[in-house]
Design an enzyme around this catalytic site. Sequence first.
Site: not given
Length: 305
Positions: A178, A232
């Site tokens: 992303h 993450h």
Amino acid sequence: MPLNGRSSNGGLAAQTGWIGSVARFWEKTYAPDYVGFVLLLAAYFSVQFLIEPFHRLFFLSNINIQYPHAEVERVPVGWNIFYAGGIPLVTLILTLAVTRSSIHKCHVTLLGFFISLILASFITDVIKNAVGRPRPDLIARCRPAPGTADHALVDINVCTETNHHILHDGWRSFPSGHSSFAFSGLGFLALFFCGQMHVFRPRTDLGRALLAMSPLLGAAMIAISRCEDYRHDVYDVTCGSILGMAIAFFSYRRYYPRLRSPKCDEPFPSRETLFNEGFGKLKDDEETGRVATTREFDLDNDEEE
């Protein structure tokens, strides 16, 4: 010495027949860029759908991978494509249309933008699969079988999750996809704005600078959301962001001069223009019996004020 990639006797481009026609087409158009783009696109989808990541061993007691698995993400993949791909694309098209930019400028700007997106996606996925770093929510994804030892190294075989994507995607933490995609798209838009508004030239007002840099704030918010969803950690997001911005800069500078150049709002001359100039020079030299010399083009536009 070569002349624009051709030898002093003209090379393949100076030949007659279909070989010369193909060589001239290859040298004076952006066909190599499109061929490379298609190859990157094919490689990306191959890596994305055909290759499984390396599965690192892990401890069930590792608190760094015990975070909950968010069923609903703050920025799903589709919305990330819209925010970092769709919005910058529409913005670029509108800006180019309003400023009545040349066809060449529109062409290389959009080409550079798409190359930035796909190159960042491809490199990110290659690294993801090679590194195989567990995500912070790996345990929740894995659903270890009852009785699995907490303090012993285990592998993917202890997992009971049946959804293939949810399970294997748990080993694609580094770097953040992303983040790299967001900065490759919105970062390219920021660089384009900086060039069009001469942000790095003397006496540029703060308003223009803030407007030009605003896409980076959006990219940063997308990257931060990955930490909030426990997809993450900060390390993944930081490296992904740097990767995406670096690729955006690389792709932008292939078609535009440095941002401190007086001509930073205009792309480099088209390859057809350079080809015709060089080929015309070569022809003149042959007709007059002189030896052709190498023509140097100033691709950096580093003129001082």
